[in-house]
Design a protein around this motif. Sequence first.
Motif, PDB file in Angstrom:
ATOM      1  N   MET A 160      32.793  49.235  54.057  1.00  0.00           N
ATOM      2  CA  MET A 160      31.834  47.746  53.548  1.00  0.00           C
ATOM      3  C   MET A 160      32.179  47.328  51.855  1.00  0.00           C
ATOM      4  SD  MET A 160      30.279  45.915  54.767  1.00  0.00           S
ATOM      5  CE  MET A 160      29.313  44.157  54.181  1.00  0.00           C
ATOM      6  N   ILE A 161      32.398  48.473  50.973  1.00  0.00           N
ATOM      7  CA  ILE A 161      32.727  47.754  49.456  1.00  0.00           C
ATOM      8  C   ILE A 161      33.922  47.355  49.656  1.00  0.00           C
ATOM      9  CG2 ILE A 161      32.848  48.961  47.851  1.00  0.00           C
ATOM     10  CD1 ILE A 161      30.481  51.281  48.520  1.00  0.00           C
ATOM     11  N   VAL A 162      34.832  47.902  50.229  1.00  0.00           N
ATOM     12  CA  VAL A 162      35.690  47.793  50.439  1.00  0.00           C
ATOM     13  C   VAL A 162      36.485  46.700  50.457  1.00  0.00           C
ATOM     14  CG1 VAL A 162      38.825  47.909  50.771  1.00  0.00           C
ATOM     15  CG2 VAL A 162      37.582  50.273  50.204  1.00  0.00           C
ATOM     16  N   SER A 163      36.105  45.871  51.975  1.00  0.00           N
ATOM     17  CA  SER A 163      35.878  44.409  52.499  1.00  0.00           C
ATOM     18  C   SER A 163      35.083  43.415  51.528  1.00  0.00           C
ATOM     19  CB  SER A 163      35.191  44.485  53.502  1.00  0.00           C
ATOM     20  OG  SER A 163      34.604  45.041  53.336  1.00  0.00           O
ATOM     21  N   VAL A 164      33.814  44.242  50.470  1.00  0.00           N
ATOM     22  CA  VAL A 164      33.392  42.531  49.861  1.00  0.00           C
ATOM     23  C   VAL A 164      34.164  42.774  48.230  1.00  0.00           C
ATOM     24  CG1 VAL A 164      31.804  42.675  48.382  1.00  0.00           C
ATOM     25  CG2 VAL A 164      31.071  43.145  50.861  1.00  0.00           C
ATOM     26  N   SER A 165      35.091  44.327  48.041  1.00  0.00           N
ATOM     27  CA  SER A 165      35.712  44.041  46.199  1.00  0.00           C
ATOM     28  C   SER A 165      37.145  42.878  47.340  1.00  0.00           C
ATOM     29  CB  SER A 165      36.149  44.860  46.755  1.00  0.00           C
ATOM     30  OG  SER A 165      35.077  45.797  46.033  1.00  0.00           O
ATOM     31  N   ALA A 166      37.771  43.093  48.552  1.00  0.00           N
ATOM     32  CA  ALA A 166      39.105  42.734  49.118  1.00  0.00           C
ATOM     33  C   ALA A 166      38.133  41.104  49.022  1.00  0.00           C
ATOM     34  CB  ALA A 166      39.794  42.856  49.822  1.00  0.00           C
ATOM     35  N   ALA A 167      37.045  40.764  49.721  1.00  0.00           N
ATOM     36  CA  ALA A 167      37.316  39.575  49.789  1.00  0.00           C
ATOM     37  C   ALA A 167      36.862  38.721  48.328  1.00  0.00           C
ATOM     38  CB  ALA A 167      35.576  39.186  50.434  1.00  0.00           C
ATOM     39  N   ALA A 168      35.836  39.804  47.660  1.00  0.00           N
ATOM     40  CA  ALA A 168      35.772  38.535  46.086  1.00  0.00           C
ATOM     41  C   ALA A 168      37.437  38.709  45.362  1.00  0.00           C
ATOM     42  CB  ALA A 168      35.419  40.079  45.214  1.00  0.00           C
ATOM     43  N   LEU A 169      37.761  39.979  45.313  1.00  0.00           N
ATOM     44  CA  LEU A 169      39.650  39.447  44.714  1.00  0.00           C
ATOM     45  C   LEU A 169      40.488  38.520  45.102  1.00  0.00           C
ATOM     46  CD1 LEU A 169      41.627  40.346  42.880  1.00  0.00           C
ATOM     47  CD2 LEU A 169      42.382  42.360  45.145  1.00  0.00           C
ATOM     48  N   LEU A 170      40.673  37.892  46.931  1.00  0.00           N
ATOM     49  CA  LEU A 170      41.206  36.862  47.160  1.00  0.00           C
ATOM     50  C   LEU A 170      40.663  35.816  47.082  1.00  0.00           C
ATOM     51  CD1 LEU A 170      41.814  38.323  51.111  1.00  0.00           C
ATOM     52  CD2 LEU A 170      43.167  38.306  49.276  1.00  0.00           C
ATOM     53  N   LEU A 171      38.996  35.451  47.264  1.00  0.00           N
ATOM     54  CA  LEU A 171      37.726  34.357  46.448  1.00  0.00           C
ATOM     55  C   LEU A 171      39.071  34.312  45.331  1.00  0.00           C
ATOM     56  CD1 LEU A 171      36.090  32.161  46.762  1.00  0.00           C
ATOM     57  CD2 LEU A 171      34.208  33.893  45.689  1.00  0.00           C
ATOM     58  N   GLY A 172      38.712  34.900  43.668  1.00  0.00           N
ATOM     59  CA  GLY A 172      39.201  34.885  42.683  1.00  0.00           C
ATOM     60  C   GLY A 172      40.924  34.162  42.738  1.00  0.00           C
ATOM     61  N   ILE A 173      42.154  34.989  43.932  1.00  0.00           N
ATOM     62  CA  ILE A 173      43.082  33.866  43.507  1.00  0.00           C
ATOM     63  C   ILE A 173      42.717  32.503  44.759  1.00  0.00           C
ATOM     64  CG2 ILE A 173      45.419  34.749  44.736  1.00  0.00           C
ATOM     65  CD1 ILE A 173      44.725  38.048  43.971  1.00  0.00           C
ATOM     66  N   VAL A 174      42.915  32.204  45.547  1.00  0.00           N
ATOM     67  CA  VAL A 174      42.175  30.987  45.265  1.00  0.00           C
ATOM     68  C   VAL A 174      41.918  29.679  44.365  1.00  0.00           C
ATOM     69  CG1 VAL A 174      40.863  29.760  47.847  1.00  0.00           C
ATOM     70  CG2 VAL A 174      41.918  31.595  48.420  1.00  0.00           C
ATOM     71  N   ILE A 175      40.450  30.397  43.914  1.00  0.00           N
ATOM     72  CA  ILE A 175      39.604  29.572  42.737  1.00  0.00           C
ATOM     73  C   ILE A 175      40.948  29.440  41.619  1.00  0.00           C
ATOM     74  CG2 ILE A 175      38.068  29.511  40.757  1.00  0.00           C
ATOM     75  CD1 ILE A 175      36.278  31.352  42.820  1.00  0.00           C
ATOM     76  N   VAL A 176      41.681  30.572  42.076  1.00  0.00           N
ATOM     77  CA  VAL A 176      42.783  30.239  40.620  1.00  0.00           C
ATOM     78  C   VAL A 176      43.729  29.187  41.116  1.00  0.00           C
ATOM     79  CG1 VAL A 176      44.260  31.711  39.810  1.00  0.00           C
ATOM     80  CG2 VAL A 176      42.678  31.994  39.046  1.00  0.00           C
ATOM     81  N   LEU A 177      44.299  29.600  42.075  1.00  0.00           N
ATOM     82  CA  LEU A 177      45.730  28.676  42.992  1.00  0.00           C
ATOM     83  C   LEU A 177      45.434  27.570  42.996  1.00  0.00           C
ATOM     84  CD1 LEU A 177      47.150  31.180  45.399  1.00  0.00           C
ATOM     85  CD2 LEU A 177      47.970  31.077  43.109  1.00  0.00           C
ATOM     86  N   ILE A 178      43.524  27.158  43.162  1.00  0.00           N
ATOM     87  CA  ILE A 178      43.568  25.692  43.336  1.00  0.00           C
ATOM     88  C   ILE A 178      43.368  25.022  41.816  1.00  0.00           C
ATOM     89  CG2 ILE A 178      41.140  24.298  43.222  1.00  0.00           C
ATOM     90  CD1 ILE A 178      40.886  26.442  46.586  1.00  0.00           C
ATOM     91  N   ARG A 179      42.744  25.922  41.243  1.00  0.00           N
ATOM     92  CA  ARG A 179      42.648  25.023  39.826  1.00  0.00           C
ATOM     93  C   ARG A 179      43.808  24.571  38.921  1.00  0.00           C
ATOM     94  NH1 ARG A 179      38.269  26.671  35.950  1.00  0.00           N
ATOM     95  NH2 ARG A 179      38.615  25.210  35.574  1.00  0.00           N
TER      96      ARG A 179
END
Length: 62
Positions: free
Chosen positions: A1-20
Amino acid sequence: MIVSVSAAALLLGIVIVLIRQGYVRLGSAAACIAFGFCLASTGLAPIITSALTAVARLASLH
């Protein structure tokens, strides 16, 4: 569960950077997120989770 939350947070950060930075538009990001939710309900979800866990373990060794 910790890995999936960390992966989700990392991917969300990448998506936000790519959008910006303008590489990905909001509509494209929404389509990718929707695809991820649909993919999570398929039979491939355990395989993807196993692969992400293996990558996380490899990253933690180095």
